[in-house]
Design an enzyme around this catalytic site. Structure first.
Site, PDB file in Angstrom:
ATOM      1  N   SER A 125       8.607   4.319  -0.584  1.00  0.00           N
ATOM      2  CA  SER A 125       9.909   3.892  -1.103  1.00  0.00           C
ATOM      3  C   SER A 125      10.047   4.278  -2.561  1.00  0.00           C
ATOM      4  O   SER A 125       9.047   4.326  -3.303  1.00  0.00           O
ATOM      5  CB  SER A 125       9.977   2.369  -0.966  1.00  0.00           C
ATOM      6  OG  SER A 125      11.005   1.861  -1.750  1.00  0.00           O
ATOM      7  N   TYR A 152       6.162  -6.623  -2.155  1.00  0.00           N
ATOM      8  CA  TYR A 152       6.559  -5.572  -1.212  1.00  0.00           C
ATOM      9  C   TYR A 152       6.253  -4.194  -1.800  1.00  0.00           C
ATOM     10  O   TYR A 152       5.610  -3.346  -1.162  1.00  0.00           O
ATOM     11  CB  TYR A 152       8.059  -5.680  -0.871  1.00  0.00           C
ATOM     12  CG  TYR A 152       8.604  -4.429  -0.218  1.00  0.00           C
ATOM     13  CD1 TYR A 152       8.254  -4.100   1.090  1.00  0.00           C
ATOM     14  CD2 TYR A 152       9.439  -3.545  -0.929  1.00  0.00           C
ATOM     15  CE1 TYR A 152       8.734  -2.934   1.683  1.00  0.00           C
ATOM     16  CE2 TYR A 152       9.921  -2.390  -0.344  1.00  0.00           C
ATOM     17  CZ  TYR A 152       9.566  -2.083   0.955  1.00  0.00           C
ATOM     18  OH  TYR A 152      10.023  -0.922   1.533  1.00  0.00           O
ATOM     19  N   LYS A 189       3.534  -0.899  -0.788  1.00  0.00           N
ATOM     20  CA  LYS A 189       3.825   0.546  -0.657  1.00  0.00           C
ATOM     21  C   LYS A 189       2.873   1.352  -1.548  1.00  0.00           C
ATOM     22  O   LYS A 189       2.311   2.371  -1.134  1.00  0.00           O
ATOM     23  CB  LYS A 189       5.284   0.833  -1.054  1.00  0.00           C
ATOM     24  CG  LYS A 189       6.301   0.263  -0.078  1.00  0.00           C
ATOM     25  CD  LYS A 189       6.230   0.971   1.266  1.00  0.00           C
ATOM     26  CE  LYS A 189       6.958   0.264   2.360  1.00  0.00           C
ATOM     27  NZ  LYS A 189       6.632   0.673   3.698  1.00  0.00           N
TER      28      LYS A 189
END
Ligand code: NAD
Ligand code: UFG
Length: 337
Positions: free
Chosen positions: A124, A148, A152
């Protein structure tokens, strides 16, 4: 050529399954349906008039994953499965680390043992944190602002270490900017549970009348109209990015990283205007204070993907808004109906 798609019943995964089937790949989906429904896959089959295999399984269940690999024997894995809500990750970090990191470690262990060592990972733009300048190229410094984003970043690092330990691995890290839109058929699209956190699903719920007003988080950013700017990319363009990545993966590239974005940013108010054009209705909104943790602006330099993969986003803002609205108005309750 057989592709195992983890998280394939989800938003980006289902659109990628359509493109994979249309390109002639043999597709199997592994999904625990924690944030999706099997209906999306039924509709993928309806759009493509082709069938795929579905394994209802959790990446946390290594025995089940092992069995799926020995039954399907994929040539490559596209790894979408993961939890993705930024706010939820702040309140439930352990759940996010366990699901995203342990799930990925389980998947990689099975792949290391039985093969294939070919994987495309859904990363992302969040890994760029608050970029010092724009547009963002793949060599910008990386950071994470929430659990989050940290999952990643950690998975990118895990994959990099894995490649250094065993150069037989072929790994593509695809950094998505802001996916939106839906398949042109209106049969599949984004179906968030509860009140959406992200801009586009929120606007579509206002347009359909299930939410009253949009809150615009801040109009005092250093951007042309003061509202946040993002690189919104049509989910079908994004899905095609994966199709263009697979031949690259099979050419033994080692580890490669690509931005998947359009290269241009639109502000929150431009998105509201675009959506109003698409739905022919008005989107009432209030300007409210900035959302903590948001950055002012973010857009990609997609040159590397164009040069090395022959991929670029082709859909316009109006295409993105029109397809989002088409999906929303045909499926006001999402897949639930
Ligand atoms: P999504 O929630 O629609 O899809 C993810 C899928 O993974 C769901 O179907 C879910 O049921 C499944 N899943 C989650 N944990 C699992 C587990 N342990 N085992 C098996 N299945 C599991 O999300 P999406 O928007 O399609 O995103 C796909 C990927 O792309 C995610 O990894 C996400 O972090 C990443 N990504 C998304 C965005 C975005 O804005 N949508 C942006 C950048 C990156
Ligand atoms: N926004 C509003 N009102 C809302 C929702 C959002 O004004 O109700 C604004 C935000 O302040 C921001 C812009 O709309 O300026 C976009 O916000 P989103 O929540 O739609 O998207 P983000 O860029 O914050 O984050 C998303 C995903 C992340 C991912 C990132 C890059 O949520 O997980 O895109 O891919 F990392």
């Amino acid at each position: 050529m057989k592709i195992l798609v983890t998280g394939g019943a989800g938003y980006i995964g289902s659109h990628t399954c359509v493109e994979l089937l249309q390109e002639g790949y043999d597709v199997a989906v592994l999904d625990n349906l924690s944030n999706s429904s099997k209906e999306s896959l039924i509709r993928v089959e309806k759009i493509t008039k082709k069938s795929l295999a579905f394994f209802h399984a959790d990446l946390l269940d290594t025995a089940a994953v092992t069995q799926i690999f020995s039954r399907f024997r994929p040539d490559a894995v596209i790894h979408f499965a993961g939890l993705k809500a930024v706010g939820e990750s702040v309140t439930m970090p352990l759940t996010y680390f366990h699901n995203n990191i342990t799930g990925t470690l389980n998947l990689l262990s099975v792949m290391a043992q039985s093969g294939p060592k070919n994987i495309v990972f859904s990363s992302s733009a969040t890994v760029y944190g608050d970029p010092a300048s724009l547009p963002i190229t793949e060599d910008f410094p990386l950071s994470a602002a929430n659990p989050y984003g940290r999952t990643k970043l950690m998975i990118e690092e895990i994959l990099t270490d894995l490649f250094h330990a065993d150069p037989e691995w072929n790994i593509a890290l695809l950094r998505y900017f802001n996916p939106m839109g839906a398949h042109a058929s209106g049969l599949i699209g984004e179906d968030p549970q509860g009140i959406p956190n992200n801009l586009v699903p929120f606007i579509s719920r206002v347009a359909i009348g299930s939410l009253d007003r949009l809150q615009v988080f801040g109009n005092d950013y250093d951007t042309p109209d003061g509202t946040g700017v993002r690189d919104f990319i049509h989910v079908t363009d994004l899905a095609c990015g994966h199709i263009k990545t697979l031949p690259k993966l099979f050419s033994n590239p080692g580890i490669v990283t690509y931005n998947l974005g359009t290269g241009r940013g639109y502000s929150v108010l431009e998105m509201v205007e675009g959506f109003q054009r698409a739905c022919g209705c008005s989107i009432p909104y209030d300007i409210v204070p900035r959302r903590p943790g948001d950055i002012a602006a973010c857009w990609a330099d997609p040159t590397k993907a164009k040069k090395e993969l022959g991929w670029e986003a082709v859909k316009t803002l109006d295409d993105m808004c029109k397809d989002t609205w088409n999906w929303q108005k045909n499926n006001p309750q999402g897949y639930a109906a």
